[in-house]
Write a protein that holds these residues in place. Structure first.
Motif, PDB file in Angstrom:
ATOM      1  N   VAL A  54       9.725  -1.734  14.171  1.00 25.38           N
ATOM      2  CA  VAL A  54       8.393  -1.741  14.795  1.00 25.38           C
ATOM      3  C   VAL A  54       7.738  -0.373  14.647  1.00 25.38           C
ATOM      4  O   VAL A  54       6.567  -0.269  14.271  1.00 25.38           O
ATOM      5  N   ARG A  55       8.481   0.698  14.931  1.00 21.87           N
ATOM      6  CA  ARG A  55       7.917   2.053  14.816  1.00 21.87           C
ATOM      7  C   ARG A  55       7.568   2.380  13.361  1.00 21.87           C
ATOM      8  O   ARG A  55       6.528   2.974  13.095  1.00 21.87           O
ATOM      9  N   ALA A  56       8.435   2.018  12.441  1.00 22.89           N
ATOM     10  CA  ALA A  56       8.154   2.260  11.014  1.00 22.89           C
ATOM     11  C   ALA A  56       6.896   1.512  10.596  1.00 22.89           C
ATOM     12  O   ALA A  56       6.058   2.044   9.853  1.00 22.89           O
ATOM     13  N   ASP A  57       6.734   0.292  11.085  1.00 24.31           N
ATOM     14  CA  ASP A  57       5.540  -0.491  10.758  1.00 24.31           C
ATOM     15  C   ASP A  57       4.279   0.148  11.342  1.00 24.31           C
ATOM     16  O   ASP A  57       3.224   0.135  10.701  1.00 24.31           O
ATOM     17  N   GLU A  58       4.385   0.707  12.549  1.00 18.96           N
ATOM     18  CA  GLU A  58       3.229   1.381  13.151  1.00 18.96           C
ATOM     19  C   GLU A  58       2.794   2.572  12.292  1.00 18.96           C
ATOM     20  O   GLU A  58       1.598   2.772  12.053  1.00 18.96           O
ATOM     21  N   VAL A  59       3.754   3.360  11.836  1.00 13.99           N
ATOM     22  CA  VAL A  59       3.445   4.505  10.979  1.00 13.99           C
ATOM     23  C   VAL A  59       2.826   4.025   9.678  1.00 13.99           C
ATOM     24  O   VAL A  59       1.809   4.561   9.216  1.00 13.99           O
ATOM     25  N   HIS A  60       3.426   3.012   9.096  1.00  9.62           N
ATOM     26  CA  HIS A  60       2.942   2.490   7.820  1.00  9.62           C
ATOM     27  C   HIS A  60       1.511   1.969   7.942  1.00  9.62           C
ATOM     28  O   HIS A  60       0.654   2.251   7.091  1.00  9.62           O
ATOM     29  N   GLU A  61       1.245   1.222   8.983  1.00  5.69           N
ATOM     30  CA  GLU A  61      -0.109   0.687   9.184  1.00  5.69           C
ATOM     31  C   GLU A  61      -1.128   1.805   9.375  1.00  5.69           C
ATOM     32  O   GLU A  61      -2.243   1.735   8.855  1.00  5.69           O
ATOM     33  N   ALA A  62      -0.751   2.826  10.127  1.00  8.06           N
ATOM     34  CA  ALA A  62      -1.661   3.962  10.319  1.00  8.06           C
ATOM     35  C   ALA A  62      -1.948   4.635   8.985  1.00  8.06           C
ATOM     36  O   ALA A  62      -3.102   4.981   8.689  1.00  8.06           O
ATOM     37  N   LEU A  63      -0.933   4.809   8.172  1.00  8.23           N
ATOM     38  CA  LEU A  63      -1.123   5.446   6.862  1.00  8.23           C
ATOM     39  C   LEU A  63      -1.964   4.578   5.933  1.00  8.23           C
ATOM     40  O   LEU A  63      -2.786   5.097   5.173  1.00  8.23           O
ATOM     41  N   ALA A 114      17.806   4.025   7.416  1.00  7.11           N
ATOM     42  CA  ALA A 114      16.757   4.397   8.377  1.00  7.11           C
ATOM     43  C   ALA A 114      16.270   5.808   8.068  1.00  7.11           C
ATOM     44  O   ALA A 114      15.058   6.077   8.084  1.00  7.11           O
ATOM     45  N   GLY A 115      17.199   6.712   7.771  1.00  7.47           N
ATOM     46  CA  GLY A 115      16.833   8.073   7.409  1.00  7.47           C
ATOM     47  C   GLY A 115      15.975   8.120   6.159  1.00  7.47           C
ATOM     48  O   GLY A 115      14.994   8.871   6.075  1.00  7.47           O
ATOM     49  N   GLU A 116      16.320   7.289   5.166  1.00  5.83           N
ATOM     50  CA  GLU A 116      15.532   7.240   3.933  1.00  5.83           C
ATOM     51  C   GLU A 116      14.123   6.723   4.195  1.00  5.83           C
ATOM     52  O   GLU A 116      13.154   7.224   3.631  1.00  5.83           O
ATOM     53  N   CYS A 117      14.018   5.750   5.065  1.00  7.92           N
ATOM     54  CA  CYS A 117      12.707   5.193   5.410  1.00  7.92           C
ATOM     55  C   CYS A 117      11.860   6.254   6.115  1.00  7.92           C
ATOM     56  O   CYS A 117      10.673   6.425   5.805  1.00  7.92           O
ATOM     57  N   VAL A 118      12.451   6.989   7.038  1.00  7.81           N
ATOM     58  CA  VAL A 118      11.728   8.047   7.746  1.00  7.81           C
ATOM     59  C   VAL A 118      11.293   9.132   6.766  1.00  7.81           C
ATOM     60  O   VAL A 118      10.152   9.605   6.829  1.00  7.81           O
ATOM     61  N   LYS A 119      12.169   9.524   5.867  1.00  7.28           N
ATOM     62  CA  LYS A 119      11.810  10.538   4.869  1.00  7.28           C
ATOM     63  C   LYS A 119      10.656  10.056   4.004  1.00  7.28           C
ATOM     64  O   LYS A 119       9.743  10.820   3.688  1.00  7.28           O
ATOM     65  N   SER A 120      10.691   8.793   3.636  1.00  6.06           N
ATOM     66  CA  SER A 120       9.626   8.239   2.805  1.00  6.06           C
ATOM     67  C   SER A 120       8.292   8.250   3.542  1.00  6.06           C
ATOM     68  O   SER A 120       7.257   8.633   2.980  1.00  6.06           O
ATOM     69  N   LEU A 121       8.306   7.852   4.804  1.00  5.37           N
ATOM     70  CA  LEU A 121       7.070   7.869   5.593  1.00  5.37           C
ATOM     71  C   LEU A 121       6.583   9.296   5.841  1.00  5.37           C
ATOM     72  O   LEU A 121       5.386   9.570   5.793  1.00  5.37           O
ATOM     73  N   ALA A 126       2.781  13.780   4.351  1.00  5.13           N
ATOM     74  CA  ALA A 126       2.573  15.050   3.653  1.00  5.13           C
ATOM     75  C   ALA A 126       1.659  14.869   2.438  1.00  5.13           C
ATOM     76  O   ALA A 126       0.815  15.734   2.160  1.00  5.13           O
ATOM     77  N   ALA A 127       1.813  13.751   1.731  1.00  2.00           N
ATOM     78  CA  ALA A 127       0.964  13.505   0.559  1.00  2.00           C
ATOM     79  C   ALA A 127      -0.494  13.343   0.967  1.00  2.00           C
ATOM     80  O   ALA A 127      -1.395  13.859   0.293  1.00  2.00           O
ATOM     81  N   ARG A 150      -0.875   5.521  -2.515  1.00  3.98           N
ATOM     82  CA  ARG A 150      -0.391   4.138  -2.555  1.00  3.98           C
ATOM     83  C   ARG A 150       1.049   4.070  -3.042  1.00  3.98           C
ATOM     84  O   ARG A 150       1.835   3.247  -2.557  1.00  3.98           O
ATOM     85  N   ARG A 151       1.407   4.912  -3.987  1.00  5.05           N
ATOM     86  CA  ARG A 151       2.801   4.947  -4.468  1.00  5.05           C
ATOM     87  C   ARG A 151       3.743   5.328  -3.333  1.00  5.05           C
ATOM     88  O   ARG A 151       4.821   4.738  -3.181  1.00  5.05           O
ATOM     89  N   PHE A 152       3.354   6.323  -2.537  1.00  6.32           N
ATOM     90  CA  PHE A 152       4.175   6.706  -1.388  1.00  6.32           C
ATOM     91  C   PHE A 152       4.287   5.549  -0.400  1.00  6.32           C
ATOM     92  O   PHE A 152       5.365   5.267   0.131  1.00  6.32           O
ATOM     93  N   LEU A 153       3.178   4.868  -0.147  1.00  7.05           N
ATOM     94  CA  LEU A 153       3.197   3.728   0.770  1.00  7.05           C
ATOM     95  C   LEU A 153       4.091   2.605   0.239  1.00  7.05           C
ATOM     96  O   LEU A 153       4.842   1.989   0.997  1.00  7.05           O
TER      97      LEU A 153
END
Length: 173
Positions: A54-63, A114-121, A126-127, A150-153
């Protein structure tokens, strides 16, 4: 066999039967306790995985919203910066807390994912920041900048989907 011997043997069989019944009941009770514990642990993991997703999705949607806004001519750069600041706080706050839950509940493979997902977000944040540093106007992002974001997303989406796939497997075990 006389009546006294038969009574003693009968009582002995009764005691053995009672003891055997007690042992069987104890083993069944232990199995029940272990099954309840496994169910409880699976529920804890499910809750941790769901909170993280849920938190990862919130970050992703904001981005995604930031990227869409930046692609629009005449965008509100101050609003984009405010949204990006809030998103960065979410990554360092709620998402990091949810990641800790996954790390505690395990397994190790999911904690790494989970760590990889956080690093990606975080890299996506940063991008976006790199693309808006020093910008003053409301000109739309160049196609190349938008493509990079978009590539980062997309990478973050892949990491999230990988996490969810493995989380399902871990819960069903």
């Amino acid at each position: 066999m006389d009546a006294g011997t038969a009574a003693v043997l009968g009582a002995g069989v009764g005691v053995v039967g009672t003891a055997l019944a007690a042992v069987i009941a104890g083993m069944a009770g232990q199995r029940q306790v272990r099954a309840e514990h496994r169910h409880w642990r699976r529920q804890l993991r499910r809750d941790a995985y769901a909170a993280f997703t849920v938190r990862a999705d919130e970050v992703h949607e904001a981005l995604r919203g930031v990227e869409a806004e930046l692609g629009r001519p005449g965008h509100d750069l101050d609003g984009v910066r405010a949204t990006l600041d809030a998103t960065r706080r979410l990554v360092r706050g709620g998402l990091a807390d949810a990641q800790t839950g996954v790390e505690l509940e395990g397994p190790e493979k999911l904690a790494r994912m989970a760590g990889e997902c956080v690093k990606s977000l975080s890299a996506c944040v940063a991008a976006v920041e790199a693309r808006i540093v020093g910008r003053q106007g409301g000109d739309a992002l160049e196609a190349n900048d938008s493509y990079r974001i978009r590539r980062f997303l997309n990478h973050a989406t892949e990491k999230r989907e990988q996490f969810v796939r493995h989380a399902r497997e871990a819960i069903d075990v």
